[in-house]
Design an enzyme around this catalytic site. Structure first.
Site, PDB file in Angstrom:
ATOM      1  N   SER A  51       0.833  -1.201   0.000  1.00 29.60           N
ATOM      2  CA  SER A  51       0.000   0.000   0.000  1.00 29.60           C
ATOM      3  C   SER A  51       0.866   1.250   0.000  1.00 29.60           C
ATOM      4  O   SER A  51       0.451   2.303  -0.507  1.00 29.60           O
ATOM      5  CB  SER A  51      -0.931  -0.007   1.215  1.00 29.60           C
ATOM      6  OG  SER A  51      -1.820  -1.102   1.135  1.00 29.60           O
ATOM      7  N   ALA A  52       2.074   1.140   0.563  1.00 26.87           N
ATOM      8  CA  ALA A  52       3.001   2.278   0.533  1.00 26.87           C
ATOM      9  C   ALA A  52       3.303   2.688  -0.902  1.00 26.87           C
ATOM     10  O   ALA A  52       3.293   3.886  -1.236  1.00 26.87           O
ATOM     11  CB  ALA A  52       4.290   1.910   1.267  1.00 26.87           C
ATOM     12  N   HIS A  95       6.421   0.042   8.560  1.00 33.19           N
ATOM     13  CA  HIS A  95       6.638  -0.651   9.837  1.00 33.19           C
ATOM     14  C   HIS A  95       7.368   0.246  10.837  1.00 33.19           C
ATOM     15  O   HIS A  95       7.177   1.456  10.849  1.00 33.19           O
ATOM     16  CB  HIS A  95       7.369  -1.972   9.605  1.00 33.19           C
ATOM     17  CG  HIS A  95       6.631  -2.932   8.715  1.00 33.19           C
ATOM     18  ND1 HIS A  95       5.270  -3.137   8.791  1.00 33.19           N
ATOM     19  CD2 HIS A  95       7.063  -3.752   7.712  1.00 33.19           C
ATOM     20  CE1 HIS A  95       4.899  -4.041   7.884  1.00 33.19           C
ATOM     21  NE2 HIS A  95       5.957  -4.416   7.209  1.00 33.19           N
TER      22      HIS A  95
END
Length: 294
Positions: A126-127, A165
């Protein structure tokens, strides 16, 4: 012939990260009733899990919201397990912001980034999709495993890293500077909705009643972790790269919260809008029907 799903071990894929470890703590340590189901926990990075989901290899798995566009023929989205960037999310970081004013607006930051090679954590993350919505299709990038992006930037393999993350909390310790937080940008420019990053899916070839039971088990695992926070955080520390307990607890709080228990109307709206904008921009196939396990 009816399959006895409780007689076989179901594969459960998730990332080796503290937030996922926290979510599945109660299941892993048998803290809750799992209703006779048996699970094999498979820990792999999100890009690998996305790729495996396109092949339907795992019974239940975490995936990027981006990847939903390619796996909905095989999987339905579970109502729990969401990772939402509620004003925070993937970040562009760099050793030097020379040539970029501290008060630069979004367009100036975009133009600055378009002149750089950017290390991304995977084509189905998604990044990467959020980065494309911000920068457009044509930016210069190199794919680097998420846990090697700091090294890629510091070694000169890339000028900028798109980090996910725990890197979102530790990048300054690496001597890197923030260019733009895509989660902050998204919420600010989309009327306050969060940026949907990840979710859990279950194979559609399970009968509806089995899907519902599995959904309930995963939700109960998340709820147990939130109720018994300290032991769940301690359990997650095995995967807390470069973080002490307070920092890991902060990171977990960012991505395991009320949205994780259930997307709710706002979370569902966020998923639909993210994928619709991406489809309208020609970045992913158009999604005709996004099925949640209710």
């Amino acid at each position: 012939m009816t399959t006895d799903w409780k007689s076989i071990t179901l594969t459960l894929g998730h990332s080796p990260d503290p937030d996922d470890a926290f979510m599945f703590y109660a299941m892993k340590e048998n803290k809750i009733d799992q209703h006779g189901y048996k699970f094999e926990h498979i820990l792999q990075d999100i890009q690998t899990l996305n790729e495996r989901a396109t092949r339907g290899e795992l019974n239940i798995t975490a995936v990027s919201i981006h990847a939903l566009a390619y796996v909905l023929d095989k999987y339905a989205l579970l109502p729990s397990g969401a990772s939402m960037g509620d004003g925070y999310g993937p970040m562009f970081v760099t050793p030097s912001t020379e040539g970029l004013a501290d008060d630069a607006d979004d367009e100036a930051r975009k133009q600055w980034l378009l002149g750089k090679k950017i290390a991304i954590p995977g084509l189905m993350t998604s990044a990467f999709l959020a980065a494309q919505l911000y920068l457009g299709k044509g930016f210069d990038y190199v794919v680097v495993p998420f846990d090697e992006i700091f090294d890629a930037v510091k070694s000169g393999k890339a000028d900028v890293g798109l980090i996910i993350h725990e890197g979102q909390l530790t990048f300054a310790n690496e001597g890197l500077k923030l260019v733009l937080d895509l989660g902050e940008w998204w919420k600010r420019t989309r009327g306050g909705i969060p940026l949907p990053l990840g979710g859990n899916v279950v194979r559609k070839d399970f009968p509806p009643e089995v899907r519902h039971e599995l959904s309930d088990i995963l939700r109960e695992s998340i709820a147990y972790g939130l109720k018994h926070r300290h032991p769940a955080v301690v359990h997650s520390m095995e995967h807390a790269r470069g973080m002490d307990v307070p920092l890991a607890d902060k990171f977990i709080g960012m991505y395991v919260n009320d949205f994780t228990l259930d997307y709710g109307d706002l979370g569902r709206k966020a998923v639909h809008q993210f994928l619709k904008e991406a489809a309208d921009a020609g970045l992913i196939p158009t999604i005709e029907h996004l099925e949640f396990v209710e």
